[in-house]
Design an enzyme around this catalytic site. Sequence first.
Site, short mmCIF file in Angstrom:
data_model
loop_
_atom_site.label_atom_id
_atom_site.label_comp_id
_atom_site.label_asym_id
_atom_site.label_seq_id
_atom_site.Cartn_x
_atom_site.Cartn_y
_atom_site.Cartn_z
CG ASP A 154 -9.71 -1.51 5.24
OD1 ASP A 154 -9.53 -1.55 3.90
OD2 ASP A 154 -9.31 -1.34 6.09
CE LYS B 57 -3.45 -2.62 2.58
NZ LYS B 57 -4.32 -3.35 3.28
CD GLN C 231 -3.24 -4.76 6.16
OE1 GLN C 231 -3.47 -4.04 5.65
NE2 GLN C 231 -3.81 -5.94 6.31
N1 GUN Z 1 -6.45 -7.14 6.39
C1 GUN Z 1 -6.84 -8.23 4.61
N2 GUN Z 1 -7.33 -7.28 3.69
C2 GUN Z 1 -7.69 -6.52 4.19
C3 GUN Z 1 -8.33 -5.01 3.93
O1 GUN Z 1 -8.55 -4.96 2.91
N3 GUN Z 1 -7.99 -4.08 4.80
C4 GUN Z 1 -7.33 -3.95 5.97
N4 GUN Z 1 -7.43 -2.58 6.65
N5 GUN Z 1 -7.06 -5.23 6.13
C5 GUN Z 1 -7.03 -5.93 5.76
#
Ligand code: GUN
Length: 284
Positions: free
Chosen positions: A120, A53, A97
């Site tokens: 998200d 990211k 995350q």
């Molecule tokens: N863990 C796995 N996929 C994601 C996601 O799309 N966003 C977040 N915040 N955590 C994740």
Amino acid sequence: MAEIVYGSEIAANIKADLKQRLDHLKAEGKRLPHLVVILVGNNPASMSYVRGKEKACEAIGMENELVMLEENTSQKELLALIQQYNHDPMVDGILVQLPLPKHIDENEVLYAISPSKDVDGFHPYNIGRMMMGQPCYLPCTPKGIMAVLARIGEVDLSGKRAVVIGRSNIVGKPIAQLLLQANATVTITHSKTKEIQAITKEADILIVAIGKPRYVGADWIKPGAIVIDVGVNRDENNKLCGDVDFEAVKEIASYLTPVPKGIGPMTIAMLLSNTYDAYIEHTR
Ligand code: GUN
């Protein structure tokens, strides 16, 4: 033989478009969109995702901050940090995350993020609006899957049989909702579903998000189906692979997304896109 649909190429176009928009903002001397990514602990998969990211933000010139907190960070400390970013007018998007360490209540954390910075799309406010079909931040992976389906030009989802394997809050539940809004007839299957292959074999569109390497074989697939593989697994040789047996299924599907270079890059592109949208809202 299926056409292989490279999400990585669609994502590259989306990112190039965003980069151009950011270049314009920079040329005008404007403040830039700003994403904060918070990682608690050092889960290796999560570390790799947040680095991805970060790199994507840098590649398009988006402001980004990666906050890495110790595994033993308290829930109180994490919530206080989120509040600080909620109130920071320079911050457009906040992503925590997942998964979080066991001593932290994930739901408390998702509730704490301001819905206007919830890029998200995991806050109950945004989930509720999604269920109602109202404008909101959509979760990135389902949004990315819908963008891939939109690019498979000949597909009109209306009236089609769509089957989702997996019922997570991150993928299974929301993608089922988005397919329903596109007028597909949607079935959600999961680990307790009986005679699952009888159901998946009816699918015109099959979305696979179960987290088991190469689990879905050719005998699960209706000839000519569109198959979207959301899995990110390591096989016995530590090689990256999806939930779908790619070599077998490509012989029978009409379209198939690969792993890697499939849905993963779309998730990141949608995160950037949501952050840009949040910026536009915040600077109105
Ligand atoms: N863990 C796995 N996929 C994601 C996601 O799309 N966003 C977040 N915040 N955590 C994740």
